[in-house]
Design a protein around this motif. Structure first.
Motif, PDB file in Angstrom:
ATOM      1  N   TRP A   2       5.348  10.133  -6.491  1.00 12.75           N
ATOM      2  CA  TRP A   2       4.348   9.865  -7.537  1.00 12.75           C
ATOM      3  C   TRP A   2       3.348  11.009  -7.701  1.00 12.75           C
ATOM      4  CZ3 TRP A   2      -0.951   9.680  -6.904  1.00 12.75           C
ATOM      5  CH2 TRP A   2      -1.407   9.682  -5.589  1.00 12.75           C
ATOM      6  N   ASP A   3       3.076  11.743  -6.624  1.00 13.24           N
ATOM      7  CA  ASP A   3       2.046  12.782  -6.668  1.00 13.24           C
ATOM      8  C   ASP A   3       2.628  14.193  -6.709  1.00 13.24           C
ATOM      9  OD1 ASP A   3       3.081  12.670  -4.136  1.00 13.24           O
ATOM     10  OD2 ASP A   3       1.164  12.951  -3.114  1.00 13.24           O
ATOM     11  N   ILE A  38      -6.528   7.733  -6.270  1.00 11.69           N
ATOM     12  CA  ILE A  38      -5.401   6.799  -6.239  1.00 11.69           C
ATOM     13  C   ILE A  38      -5.088   6.380  -4.809  1.00 11.69           C
ATOM     14  CG2 ILE A  38      -2.919   6.569  -6.673  1.00 11.69           C
ATOM     15  CD1 ILE A  38      -4.496   6.468  -9.229  1.00 11.69           C
ATOM     16  N   GLU A  39      -5.125   7.316  -3.894  1.00 10.79           N
ATOM     17  CA  GLU A  39      -4.787   7.030  -2.499  1.00 10.79           C
ATOM     18  C   GLU A  39      -5.868   6.223  -1.785  1.00 10.79           C
ATOM     19  OE1 GLU A  39      -4.246  10.948  -1.043  1.00 10.79           O
ATOM     20  OE2 GLU A  39      -2.153  11.099  -1.673  1.00 10.79           O
ATOM     21  N   ASN A  40      -7.082   6.296  -2.241  1.00  7.10           N
ATOM     22  CA  ASN A  40      -8.190   5.609  -1.582  1.00  7.10           C
ATOM     23  C   ASN A  40      -8.140   4.124  -1.913  1.00  7.10           C
ATOM     24  OD1 ASN A  40     -10.546   4.788  -0.373  1.00  7.10           O
ATOM     25  ND2 ASN A  40     -11.899   5.747  -1.886  1.00  7.10           N
ATOM     26  N   ARG A  41      -7.644   3.323  -0.994  1.00  7.81           N
ATOM     27  CA  ARG A  41      -7.531   1.879  -1.210  1.00  7.81           C
ATOM     28  C   ARG A  41      -8.577   1.100  -0.427  1.00  7.81           C
ATOM     29  NH1 ARG A  41      -5.901   0.824  -5.551  1.00  7.81           N
ATOM     30  NH2 ARG A  41      -6.772   2.883  -5.881  1.00  7.81           N
ATOM     31  N   LYS A  57      -5.676  12.425  -7.306  1.00 11.51           N
ATOM     32  CA  LYS A  57      -4.782  12.019  -6.215  1.00 11.51           C
ATOM     33  C   LYS A  57      -5.559  11.279  -5.133  1.00 11.51           C
ATOM     34  CE  LYS A  57      -1.674  16.030  -6.639  1.00 11.51           C
ATOM     35  NZ  LYS A  57      -1.141  17.201  -5.896  1.00 11.51           N
ATOM     36  N   ILE A  58      -6.715  11.806  -4.783  1.00  4.77           N
ATOM     37  CA  ILE A  58      -7.533  11.178  -3.746  1.00  4.77           C
ATOM     38  C   ILE A  58      -7.981   9.794  -4.183  1.00  4.77           C
ATOM     39  CG2 ILE A  58      -9.769  11.345  -2.559  1.00  4.77           C
ATOM     40  CD1 ILE A  58      -9.315  14.444  -2.658  1.00  4.77           C
ATOM     41  N   ARG A  78       0.827  -1.214   0.000  1.00  7.49           N
ATOM     42  CA  ARG A  78       0.000   0.000   0.000  1.00  7.49           C
ATOM     43  C   ARG A  78       0.858   1.260   0.000  1.00  7.49           C
ATOM     44  NH1 ARG A  78      -5.284  -1.231   0.295  1.00  7.49           N
ATOM     45  NH2 ARG A  78      -5.848  -3.254   1.148  1.00  7.49           N
ATOM     46  N   GLY A  79       2.000   1.137  -0.667  1.00  7.21           N
ATOM     47  CA  GLY A  79       2.859   2.291  -0.860  1.00  7.21           C
ATOM     48  C   GLY A  79       2.836   2.686  -2.321  1.00  7.21           C
ATOM     49  N   PHE A  80       3.543   3.731  -2.647  1.00  6.97           N
ATOM     50  CA  PHE A  80       3.609   4.208  -4.015  1.00  6.97           C
ATOM     51  C   PHE A  80       5.052   4.607  -4.308  1.00  6.97           C
ATOM     52  CE2 PHE A  80      -0.688   5.124  -2.519  1.00  6.97           C
ATOM     53  CZ  PHE A  80      -1.466   4.615  -3.551  1.00  6.97           C
ATOM     54  N   ARG A 112      -9.478  18.068  -0.673  1.00 13.53           N
ATOM     55  CA  ARG A 112      -9.257  16.875   0.143  1.00 13.53           C
ATOM     56  C   ARG A 112     -10.208  16.798   1.327  1.00 13.53           C
ATOM     57  NH1 ARG A 112      -5.063  13.717  -0.376  1.00 13.53           N
ATOM     58  NH2 ARG A 112      -3.725  14.090  -2.169  1.00 13.53           N
TER      59      ARG A 112
END
Length: 669
Positions: A341-342, A507-510, A504-505, A335-337, A538
């Motif tokens: 990346w952003d 992509i981050e929302n897992r 961005k949100i 759960r990293g990137f 955000r």
């Protein structure tokens, strides 16, 4: 997994045990579907003991084969197999079938029961998710390592799955893509709730799937050597395979076999006793598991340990290699990137506008794709309109290596396939269509939210502002419907920079799906030196433009309607009326903020509020209250240029200003 000699006697004992566990559980619960588990017991037995590469002690081992029970009403079949194979599902959970708090709910739920790969129940959904899992496996095999990701997807489905349109859509796609790692076993029992399937279902399923370019063969549902051999052949065929098993619902029940009643009701205490007697079991014993059966079935644990150990050896050698292809996959798995990346994603200036948010989305998406190699997706034949083509990337074809997926005109299947891709470790899948067609994919979207998996939906052409295509294509109630789905994050940005923040949100929302709602028409890029920064998105909602002087009214808007709202504020400020404009692109993100923040944005001291959105006003009452008003859509739109329609339906600065004035007349505070 290489087959060993089949012990017919032990196999029969095991199959009887599976059938009786299902019958006992449904009988105790006084609720459930005993017929399908009983008919499918021989197939499930062969799969779990001879073909499925799985490790009950580690249900999420990435190298495992996947088993999907698409006919989720047969859940007791899966629960019996998980228990007997050594998964963390004790017999007490079987006894508590369908009871509050148990790990054996009426239909299988991912994340709730170990060994359940995807939530099923709505027929056809598991089939489509299986196609997505097969695509995901092939993609990882091509992009990372063919030996690590050579797993197969086994789907068990029913007549109902074969009737639902989503299965046909997904099967057509799977055949075109030559997904040889996909094996479906179809329980051809010829019985539905209403009676014989001939009442409504008469085509040759085999001929249909051959036309989809599948490998098809037929077997007897009780013929273990025949089923075993068919599964072996399916593993070697480069095409997806359909094995049609002629089965009989409630097999083993002398009075309920081949009856509609066996589908969705307990068999009855006397019938269950009779079945046990005919099987040579104690008719008074419930949930009995002979020791030899338990020992035999639990050999899956040791087999799985060996299989996973071999996989780990390959994994370790590849991980330690120079320039290991595992790096991006491991980053996502943790759960990293990738670092940065952003950072320095596209930023937009007022001079760039007007710019449709769908266009800005495409620019941002391509920048993200360059930094996130496991981001992939496509549209329902609408990539040029939704701006979702990844430039410089290949199409996902039968070689399975491209990142641009062409779903065809199949929104329903696209939603289900995205769920399977989202259940593939490390992948970030997205799918796109017009907002109006989100209605075609609501069932898999709901399941994604329920499973807390994270596909990204790109919905463009978001209002009557799309123009001449008219009311058939102009969404009205869709926004309200999407916002009603728990755990689905809906974001409707007002300009290009809010769109970048929205991506961005997403992509981050897992922990759940995200829906981006984007405009067809060009929108001004806001001057962020004059207005609040876009990164405030955000928080779901934020004060975009502060009031000048005493706060008398608040205008709340989303998307394209922010711009006439700001113009209305300018009109009112010149009249000495202090007006605040709040951008509220995501209700879900806003509601997740602390109460003090929400009160600061929408203070209770200011009750004169006007919400503006070119969609159904349903739901806005939570933000405007009794004393406020909503400017929205109560009809189905019309065919005309978008700008004219927005003016015609009242989404103009003058109309908004007039509504604020009218409220002030009634309450001049």
């Amino acid at each position: 997994m290489k087959s060993t000699a089949l012990d017919a006697g032990l196999a029969r004992q095991s199959i009887d045990t599976i059938r009786l566990l299902a019958a006992d559980a449904v009988e105790k619960a006084k609720s459930g579907h005993p017929g399908a588990p009983m008919e499918a017991a021989p197939i499930a037995y062969l799969l779990f003991t001879r073909h499925l590469r799985h490790h009950p002690a580690n249900p999420e081992w990435p190298g495992r084969d996947r088993f999907i029970l698409s006919c989720g009403h047969a859940s007791m079949l899966l629960y019996a197999m998980l228990h007997l194979s050594g998964y963390d599902l004790p017999l007490d959970e079987i006894r508590n079938f369908r009871q509050l708090g148990s790990r054996t709910p009426g239909h299988p739920e991912f994340g709730h029961t170990p060994g359940v790969e995807t939530t099923t129940g709505p027929l056809g959904q598991g089939f489509a998710a299986g196609v997505g899992m097969a695509m995901g496996g092939r993609f990882l095999a091509e992009r990372i390592d063919a030996n690590l990701f050579d797993y197969r997807i086994y789907i068990l489905c029913s007549d109902g799955d074969m009737m639902e349109g989503i299965a046909s859509e997904a099967a057509s796609l799977a055949g075109r893509l030559r997904l040889g790692n996909l094996i479906c076993i179809y329980l051809d029992n010829r019985i539905t709730i209403e009676g014989d399937t001939a009442l409504s279902f008469g085509e040759s399923v085999g001929a249909r799937f051959r036309a989809y370019h599948w490998q098809v063969e037929k077997v007897g549902g009780e013929n273990l050597p025949e089923i075993d051999a068919a599964l072996e052949r399916a593993r070697e065929d480069p095409r997806p395979s359909l094995i049609i098993a002629r089965t009989h619902i409630a097999e083993g029940s002398p009075n309920r076999r081949d009856t509609p009643e066996a589908h969705g009701a307990p068999l009855g205490e006397e019938e269950v006793r009779l079945i046990k007697t005919l099987m040579g079991r104690d008719p008074e014993e419930s949930f009995g598991v002979p020791e030899d059966v338990r020992d035999h079935m639990k050999q899956s644990v040791e087999r799985g340990r060996v299989l996973e150990r071999r996989w780990r050896e390959r994994f370790d050698s590849l991980r330690d290699a120079h320039d290991s292809p595992l790096v991006p996959w491991l980053q996502m798995l943790d759960r990293g990137f990738p670092e940065g990346w952003d950072r320095e994603l596209p930023a937009f200036d007022p001079e760039d506008g007007p710019l449709a948010t769908r266009v800005a989305s495409g620019i941002v998406l391509n920048a993200l794709a360059a930094r996130l190699p496991l981001l992939l997706g496509g549209s329902s034949d609408l990539a040029p309109s939704t701006n979702t083509l990844l430039k410089g990337e290949e199409s996902f074809r039968p070689d399975h290596s491209g990142r641009n997926i062409h779903f065809g005109v199949r929104e329903h299947a696209m939603g289900g396939v995205l769920n399977g891709l989202a259940r593939t470790p490390g992948l970030i899948p997205f799918g796109a269509t017009f907002l109006i067609f989100s209605d075609y994919m609501r069932p898999p979207m709901r399941l994604a939210a329920m499973m807390r998996i994270a596909p990204i939906y790109v919905f463009t052409h978001d209002s009557v502002g799309l123009g001449e295509d008219g009311p058939t294509h102009q969404p009205i109630e869709q926004l309200a419907g999407l916002r009603a789905v728990p755990n689905l994050t809906v974001i409707r940005p007002c300009d290009a920079n809010e769109t970048a923040e929205a991506w961005k949100i997403a992509i981050e929302n897992r922990t759940g799906p995200t829906a981006l709602i984007l405009s067809r028409q060009g929108l001004p890029v806001l001057d962020r030196d004059r207005y609040a920064p876009a990164h405030d998105l955000r928080r779901g909602g934020y004060v975009l433009a502060e009031e000048e002087g005493r706060l008398q009214a608040i205008i709340i808007a989303t998307g394209s309607e922010i711009h006439p709202a700001l113009a209305a504020r300018e009109i009112l400020q010149k009249e000495g009326i202090g007006v605040r404009v709040v951008s509220l692109p995501s209700w879900e993100l806003f509601e997740a903020q602390e109460e003090s923040y929400r009160d600061a944005v929408l203070p209770t001291s200011c009750t004169l509020r006007v919400a503006v959105e070119a969609a159904s006003p349903f739901g806005w009452e939570r933000y405007v209250g009794r004393e406020g008003a909503v400017i929205g859509m109560t009809g189905f739109g019309a065919s005309a240029p978008g700008g004219e329609l927005m003016e015609h339906f009242g989404f103009s600065s003058e109309r908004i200003a007039g509504k604020v004035r009218a409220l002030l007349i009634h309450d001049p505070r």
